[in-house]
Scaffold this motif. Sequence first.
Motif, PDB file in Angstrom:
ATOM      1  N   ARG A 247       0.835  -1.196   0.000  1.00  0.00           N
ATOM      2  CA  ARG A 247       0.000   0.000   0.000  1.00  0.00           C
ATOM      3  C   ARG A 247       0.872   1.250   0.000  1.00  0.00           C
ATOM      4  O   ARG A 247       0.505   2.264  -0.589  1.00  0.00           O
ATOM      5  CB  ARG A 247      -0.936  -0.008   1.204  1.00  0.00           C
ATOM      6  N   ARG A 248       2.038   1.177   0.657  1.00  0.00           N
ATOM      7  CA  ARG A 248       2.980   2.300   0.700  1.00  0.00           C
ATOM      8  C   ARG A 248       4.379   1.726   0.504  1.00  0.00           C
ATOM      9  O   ARG A 248       4.881   1.015   1.375  1.00  0.00           O
ATOM     10  CB  ARG A 248       2.879   3.051   2.023  1.00  0.00           C
ATOM     11  N   PHE A 249       5.004   2.057  -0.619  1.00  0.00           N
ATOM     12  CA  PHE A 249       6.261   1.398  -0.987  1.00  0.00           C
ATOM     13  C   PHE A 249       7.382   1.657   0.007  1.00  0.00           C
ATOM     14  O   PHE A 249       8.319   0.868   0.112  1.00  0.00           O
ATOM     15  CB  PHE A 249       6.707   1.843  -2.383  1.00  0.00           C
ATOM     16  N   TRP A 250       7.316   2.738   0.766  1.00  0.00           N
ATOM     17  CA  TRP A 250       8.421   3.098   1.653  1.00  0.00           C
ATOM     18  C   TRP A 250       8.400   2.358   2.990  1.00  0.00           C
ATOM     19  O   TRP A 250       9.323   2.482   3.779  1.00  0.00           O
ATOM     20  CB  TRP A 250       8.403   4.606   1.895  1.00  0.00           C
ATOM     21  N   GLU A 251       7.369   1.565   3.240  1.00  0.00           N
ATOM     22  CA  GLU A 251       7.287   0.889   4.528  1.00  0.00           C
ATOM     23  C   GLU A 251       8.105  -0.400   4.542  1.00  0.00           C
ATOM     24  O   GLU A 251       8.067  -1.180   3.586  1.00  0.00           O
ATOM     25  CB  GLU A 251       5.824   0.588   4.872  1.00  0.00           C
ATOM     26  N   PRO A 252       8.845  -0.662   5.622  1.00  0.00           N
ATOM     27  CA  PRO A 252       9.618  -1.910   5.716  1.00  0.00           C
ATOM     28  C   PRO A 252       8.701  -3.126   5.692  1.00  0.00           C
ATOM     29  O   PRO A 252       7.600  -3.106   6.246  1.00  0.00           O
ATOM     30  CB  PRO A 252      10.326  -1.788   7.067  1.00  0.00           C
ATOM     31  N   ALA A 253       9.174  -4.187   5.055  1.00  0.00           N
ATOM     32  CA  ALA A 253       8.370  -5.411   4.990  1.00  0.00           C
ATOM     33  C   ALA A 253       8.423  -6.190   6.295  1.00  0.00           C
ATOM     34  O   ALA A 253       7.456  -6.867   6.661  1.00  0.00           O
ATOM     35  CB  ALA A 253       8.850  -6.290   3.838  1.00  0.00           C
ATOM     36  N   PHE A 254       9.565  -6.121   6.980  1.00  0.00           N
ATOM     37  CA  PHE A 254       9.746  -6.839   8.234  1.00  0.00           C
ATOM     38  C   PHE A 254      10.452  -5.931   9.238  1.00  0.00           C
ATOM     39  O   PHE A 254      11.277  -5.086   8.853  1.00  0.00           O
ATOM     40  CB  PHE A 254      10.569  -8.119   8.019  1.00  0.00           C
ATOM     41  N   ALA A 255      10.145  -6.122  10.505  1.00  0.00           N
ATOM     42  CA  ALA A 255      10.743  -5.299  11.549  1.00  0.00           C
ATOM     43  C   ALA A 255      12.259  -5.500  11.588  1.00  0.00           C
ATOM     44  O   ALA A 255      12.763  -6.605  11.365  1.00  0.00           O
ATOM     45  CB  ALA A 255      10.134  -5.659  12.905  1.00  0.00           C
ATOM     46  N   GLY A 256      12.968  -4.408  11.862  1.00  0.00           N
ATOM     47  CA  GLY A 256      14.409  -4.494  12.050  1.00  0.00           C
ATOM     48  C   GLY A 256      15.235  -4.335  10.795  1.00  0.00           C
ATOM     49  O   GLY A 256      16.463  -4.428  10.854  1.00  0.00           O
TER      50      GLY A 256
END
Length: 333
Positions: A247-256
């Motif tokens: 939905r938002r390309f700049w968001e990390p896929a996984f924490a850390g």
Amino acid sequence: MSTPLDTLARPITLGKLDLSSRFVMAPMTRKRSPGGVPTAENAAYYRRRAEHGVGLIITEGALIGHPSASHEDDVPRLTPGPAEDGWRLVTSEVHAAGGRIAAQIWHLGSERMPAETAWTPDNININGFDQLLQAYAQSARVAAGAGFDAVEIHAAHGYLLDEFLWPHTNHRSDRFGGGPKERATFPAEVIRTVRDNIPEDMPLIVRFSQFKERDYAARIADTPTELGDILGKFAEAGADVLHASQRRFWEPAFAGDPANLAGWAKRLTGLPTITVGSVGLDQTRLADLAKHDADLVALGRVLITNPDWVTLATTGRDQEIRPYRKADEDIYH
């Protein structure tokens, strides 16, 4: 100094397919194909984006020729006869503008389908699997015959193939269900079938996502290892490119780790990737594209309002870009 947009405006080669830029038009359902047949209006719509620097156009989802694929009459189909003829007009217009175009092959599963008639992972029998594979094979052959340069399999957003990947909708206890790798079995069979029914040098793209239209927080993989299990099967089956929808390309896929979904897909498989998710809607975020390891960038809603977005954005004419509004979905030009 080079900017992310400068880089994306340069040509790229996918396998043996030369693209004029790294910008992709994301598939967006527009419902403008009466009786499932693309028209001259559709051809002009796609050509206009190719004329303005989009290197690869991915069509809206085109339905396979099986009655369970959808009940909607204005969504295009990818079947022999009038629909194939309509798509041939579309591809010829895009090619005349110097563009390249991929057909997205689609089955809705239970999304937007009546519950009593929907085909889902849990209710498909062996004969049903065979029928679906035959329908996917037919659509792949039609795509090649209609002049498409590539095909994309829609395995995202809660539609049929994604329902197999999501444990919430796949409760099977046979070889099509279980852990992430097992849940990827039928989508991988579809990939292999499509690969076997298109030319050897035609790129095969697979679109996948974590989120669903019905559940934005859904996940097919809770860890990079689980995602690698799924995407590894896609690669083994013949996927050439992975289209990671967020939905938002700049968001990390996984924490850390700051990598987005496309970055992880490339890291896990080594395949070229397409990133997508609100690109161009927030101009301040465009610089973030450089942070993610994707080979191509897909534009969605911003191209509805601005067919010339690539031209405007890459020539310093940002002030001419019109902000997207929900009402713009009624626009078709």
